[in-house]
Design an enzyme around this catalytic site. Sequence first.
Site, mmCIF file in Angstrom:
data_model
loop_
_atom_site.group_PDB
_atom_site.id
_atom_site.type_symbol
_atom_site.label_atom_id
_atom_site.label_comp_id
_atom_site.label_asym_id
_atom_site.label_seq_id
_atom_site.Cartn_x
_atom_site.Cartn_y
_atom_site.Cartn_z
ATOM 1 N N GLU A 45 -3.150 31.549 -63.387
ATOM 2 C CA GLU A 45 -3.752 32.500 -62.461
ATOM 3 C C GLU A 45 -3.871 33.886 -63.079
ATOM 4 O O GLU A 45 -4.854 34.602 -62.853
ATOM 5 C CB GLU A 45 -2.917 32.571 -61.188
ATOM 6 C CG GLU A 45 -3.447 33.531 -60.129
ATOM 7 C CD GLU A 45 -2.628 33.479 -58.855
ATOM 8 O OE1 GLU A 45 -3.160 33.895 -57.803
ATOM 9 O OE2 GLU A 45 -1.470 33.020 -58.894
ATOM 10 N N GLU A 71 -0.326 27.696 -50.187
ATOM 11 C CA GLU A 71 -1.695 28.208 -50.099
ATOM 12 C C GLU A 71 -2.647 27.041 -50.229
ATOM 13 O O GLU A 71 -3.120 26.514 -49.246
ATOM 14 C CB GLU A 71 -1.925 29.275 -51.180
ATOM 15 C CG GLU A 71 -3.176 30.076 -50.970
ATOM 16 C CD GLU A 71 -3.187 31.345 -51.833
ATOM 17 O OE1 GLU A 71 -4.227 32.009 -51.870
ATOM 18 O OE2 GLU A 71 -2.152 31.655 -52.459
#
Length: 877
Positions: free
Chosen positions: A754, A482
């Site tokens: 996260e 990502e």
Amino acid sequence: MNLFYANRMAVVFTVLLHFATSQHAAAQKLSVYDLTVDYQTNPLSTESLSPRFSWKIKSNQQNTVQQAYDLKIGDKIFHAVTDQSVLVACPQPALKAGTPYSWQVRVSDNHGHTSGWSARQFFRTGIAPGDWVAKWVTVSGTDSSSKSPLFRKDFSLKKEVKSATLYITAKGLYEARLNGKRISNNYLAPGWTSYNKRLQYQVYDVTASLTKGSNVMGIMMGDGWYKGRVAFNDRHDFYGNTRAALMQMQIVYTDGSKEVVITDNSWKYAYGAILASSIYDGEIYDARLEKTGWDAAAYREDATWKNTAVAEKGAEELVSMSGPPVKKHEVFKPVKIFTTPAGEQVVDFGQNLVGWVVLKAQGPAGAKITLSHAEVLDKAGNFYTENLRSARQQNTYILKPGTEQTFEPHFTFQGFRYVKVEGYPGTLKADDLTAVALYSDMATTGKLSTSNALLNQLQHNIEWGQKGNFVDLPTDCPQRDERLGWTGDAQVFFNTAAYNMNVAGFFTKWLRDVEADQLPNGSIPFVVPNVLNASDAGSAGWGDVATIIPWGMYSVYGDKQILQTQYSSMKGWVDYITASAKNNLWNTGSHFGDWLFYRPDDDNDGRAAVTDKHMIAQCFYAHSTHLLAQAAGVLGKTDDTQKYTALLQKIKDAYVREYLTANGRLVSNTQTAYVLALQFDMLPEPLRQQAAERLVANVRDYGNHLTTGFLGTPYLCHVLSRYGYTDVAYDLLMQESYPSWLYPVKMGATTIWERWDGLKPDGRFQTPGMNSFNHYAYGAIGDWMYKNIAGINPGLDRPGYKTILITPQPGGKLTSASGQLETLYGTVTSAWQIEKGNFNLDVNIPVNTTATVIMPDKSRHETGSGYYHFSCKTDNN
């Protein structure tokens, strides 16, 4: 010596040293230092032909303010009677493109002193588009090889060189070499921009690298973000399928004559030792294929070297660097080399970081060493990479015969704490590996420490989350497949980022790409640069980056020009929402909402903190409209100020009708709902305090745990403090069990995660499809910590810390804290300790600023520059 007195003595020593130095040189009661041009020191290329100048001032007297300055550009002196010393507009009109200039400054103050001239500084303006004479060069035929091409050019200089300036960029990543050496310590150049619209070039002074006679210029290239794998679904060639380089070297001889060396079809290319290079997957390097000395004059080309092809010029604009380059920073040696239960050899560097490992090895030719990278070990203590998804994060080195070799990658980077080593010949020792942190070259500006070790580790984690994800642009994560510039993550973290580091140039550069990739209808993509689909845009809290960060830049740095530059983008975003809204309600479109909010595993009791996404969208609609109206006011756009101020009231009225009950309860009874409503003043004044009480009740109902996601978390403690519940904010901050900021710290984190529970108490992981252990968004609490624990705030009346507000709010059983911030005016410090019922505070205020100090007992003190001590009684202990 305790924390408070250590910091206090440091401040006192600094002040005494400054006084001693001043007494030794009595004439130097006033001096200037740290001169910059558009946030850069001696830049070799300014993006603007009207750059801005800044300087800091030293004085041995309190309450010192600049009254006038003399700014010398070349041999011209410009005088101004003003206290402005930050981002001073260039007074000389019509600077020439591609031209070097020198500059100096001297100042006078309100005490009748005048400084000497500063040391001479330099800057060079950017090259004009029409001055590019170089050609884009690439390999012949189709650029289909995964190998990295080497481009080289022999050239001869018949005269002595006075100066030589190199302009260079690439489609792909490049490493440039001149006469056998790298031309700089920058990496991953030319950086990542919206390549089809903006492509940065770099400028280097290579005078010292040239010699009369034979010289060689070399360029090695990798796929990078331009041609390599980027985003999802194994996507390659997003911007183009052909790597190409563009370079011109402008040489001035001592006799005044000039010459230009350029890329053209006279260059040669061949392939070397890099067999493959990918941002996500790593690098494969076969040392047996090295073309030793290829970048030096003594090298002789063989039949493998072929003629280059000239590529067509694209439509992209070539632009100067406005942000800092990526460089190497901290290095780490292994803290442990061990064998896992699965029998794998693993190295622990003790810190989750972003960069790569430098490896030393010696062994038989053809021996293959593979380094795999991971952030964590699993419950059993084995190497864990499932959360990387399809990213391999591997560097492979194949040995050549001979002596010890040193390896490091060129066109990739990894996010890791642990490295699995396979195929190493002999016994692996700690001296054989060094981890190197790689991130944009931003100066550290903030420091924060307290009497609580867990909070100090949290601050450490916030800083390393920023370092690891500020590799040329603000990414969500640095390790899996990502690593994109998610706009929502960037905007929620901006304020914290600006405390920790000087991010002015970093975000100036990225905001240009936000505007470049903005859709024609004004919508903002989810990620910038936008490598997703055109429809992946327009989410509340993500698209609002277009207004939030420009206003943040103005607030933190006093940068009015960023508002001017970004104003059309800001307005375009708000107008897009208005066009999408119905009856002033933004209740259309797809939104991420309060991303990754608290959700119990088996929620049969309705404890998941779900906040209506359109309710959130309405709050951000109001916030962006408010910021746009403020920006219009700063820029003197009276009609827009009136227009968007009136619109703001309509947005709030629509919110009240749709989402607020008659008794003051919001339709989503969550922490995020109340936080956003209160932060953005969505509620009528008489209903705000009761809404704050509902928020507190919700926090208590969850056992002093937060339940907020990405959009609610940054404002949670700010709202509590604003409405008189700083004690509740501290209860949340000091909470050690899930969900909380300190839970990951207790679990051994060295960066921000996260998810609140990326690693569960029983050692299990959250879903591997989305479980980064280096994700800065929840680190947004750092903003509250600086503003409330240390108490360092920008003043309300003049931006950029021209006025300063010092308002420490003790709590959480802290007995001391110390904060420091390097502003564009100088260093602000605030250090306090509680002892025997007394709150003792020491502050230092930079020259050319003023401060308001508000003590915990609400006593108020107005100060100018200098060192001050304050004390009051306190109930905290």
